[in-house]
Structures are given as structure tokens and as C-alpha cells.
Design a protein around this motif. Structure first.
Motif, PDB file in Angstrom:
ATOM      1  N   THR A  17      43.810  50.014  24.189  1.00  0.00           N
ATOM      2  CA  THR A  17      42.891  49.589  25.236  1.00  0.00           C
ATOM      3  C   THR A  17      43.584  48.607  26.177  1.00  0.00           C
ATOM      4  N   ILE A  18      43.083  48.553  27.392  1.00  0.00           N
ATOM      5  CA  ILE A  18      43.548  47.527  28.337  1.00  0.00           C
ATOM      6  C   ILE A  18      42.455  46.478  28.545  1.00  0.00           C
ATOM      7  N   TRP A  21      43.055  42.852  29.822  1.00  0.00           N
ATOM      8  CA  TRP A  21      43.180  42.660  31.271  1.00  0.00           C
ATOM      9  C   TRP A  21      41.806  42.366  31.869  1.00  0.00           C
ATOM     10  N   ASP A  22      40.794  43.101  31.451  1.00  0.00           N
ATOM     11  CA  ASP A  22      39.436  42.898  31.953  1.00  0.00           C
ATOM     12  C   ASP A  22      38.873  41.549  31.511  1.00  0.00           C
ATOM     13  N   ARG A  25      40.549  38.822  33.559  1.00  0.00           N
ATOM     14  CA  ARG A  25      40.022  38.814  34.940  1.00  0.00           C
ATOM     15  C   ARG A  25      38.626  38.203  34.974  1.00  0.00           C
ATOM     16  N   SER A  68      47.801  44.483  25.302  1.00  0.00           N
ATOM     17  CA  SER A  68      46.717  45.082  26.073  1.00  0.00           C
ATOM     18  C   SER A  68      46.698  44.527  27.499  1.00  0.00           C
ATOM     19  N   GLY A  72      47.377  46.595  31.045  1.00  0.00           N
ATOM     20  CA  GLY A  72      46.413  46.543  32.146  1.00  0.00           C
ATOM     21  C   GLY A  72      47.038  46.043  33.430  1.00  0.00           C
ATOM     22  N   ARG A  73      47.867  45.029  33.319  1.00  0.00           N
ATOM     23  CA  ARG A  73      48.567  44.474  34.484  1.00  0.00           C
ATOM     24  C   ARG A  73      49.503  45.504  35.094  1.00  0.00           C
ATOM     25  N   ALA A  76      47.356  47.994  36.991  1.00  0.00           N
ATOM     26  CA  ALA A  76      46.665  47.443  38.154  1.00  0.00           C
ATOM     27  C   ALA A  76      47.591  47.156  39.327  1.00  0.00           C
TER      28      ALA A  76
END
Length: 117
Positions: A17-18, A21-22, A25, A68, A72-73, A76
Motif C-alpha cells: 500500500t501507499i 503517503w496519504d 499528507r 509505503s 507513494g512519493r 506522486a
């Protein structure tokens, strides 16, 4: 990324999962919204606590969280992510790092150990 961090393939295979990152943020948006006066400090802490609780249930370790986040980074943003990798590596390895002081698993004490990578 795996080579730069000297992580094992099994470390990366464990993370699917990423979400980190969420979560990161969400924490930053809460902080910025508080600074700009869109949220009270109490409201911002409420969002930060929710993100910390979700991360605590999603990840087994700060290493998993960091992998993770880095994935994500990388998705993005284009370009080099090695500054992020270096900061994360420091958080994982330095003796006095907040990630080594606090477990990602929350004990319900209200301590939030989210450091911006």
C-alpha cells in the motif's frame, strides 16, 4: 530504492500500500490549515490523531511505513526521491530518532510520533 536503503526484498514484499503517503499528507494539510487559521489547533490534532491511529493499524513498523511513504512519493512526483530516502534512513537508524523513541503501534496515550519525512 531497495539498493540505496540496503533493505531486503522481503521488506518491500511486505508492503502493498501507499497509504503512508496519504497519512503523511493528511497530517501536513491539518498542520497547514491550522497555521492559516482554517482549523483550530484542537481540530488539527483531531485529524492528526485519526491519521496516526490509521497508520498504527495499517503498518507493523516504521520501516514498513517509510517504504509505503517512499512508494507513494515516487508515484506522486517525478524526479529524484533520494532526499526523501536519506531522511527516512536517518529516522530509521539514528539512536535518538523519534521513530526509535516511539513505536508506530499506538498505546492509546495520545502520543503522536509522526515525523515529516
Amino acid at each position: 530504492m531497495m539498493k540505496k536503503l540496503s533493505f531486503a526484498t522481503s521488506d518491500f514484499d511486505r508492503v502493498n500500500t501507499i497509504a503512508a503517503w496519504d497519512f503523511d499528507r493528511a497530517v501536513n494539510i491539518a498542520r497547514w490549515s491550522c497555521i492559516l487559521g482554517y482549523l483550530t489547533e484542537e481540530q488539527a490534532w483531531g485529524y492528526i490523531e485519526r491519521a496516526a491511529d490509521a497508520a498504527s493499524h495499517t503498518f507493523q513498523s516504521w520501516k514498513d511505513y517509510f517504504i509505503s511513504f517512499a512508494f507513494g512519493r515516487a508515484i506522486a512526483y517525478e524526479g529524484d526521491i533520494y532526499d526523501i530516502l536519506w531522511n527516512g534512513k536517518e529516522l530509521l537508524t539514528e539512536q535518538d530518532s523519534i521513530w526509535n523513541e516511539f513505536s508506530i503501534k499506538r498505546s492509546g496515550t495520545g502520543n503522536v510520533a509522526f515525523a515529516k519525512v
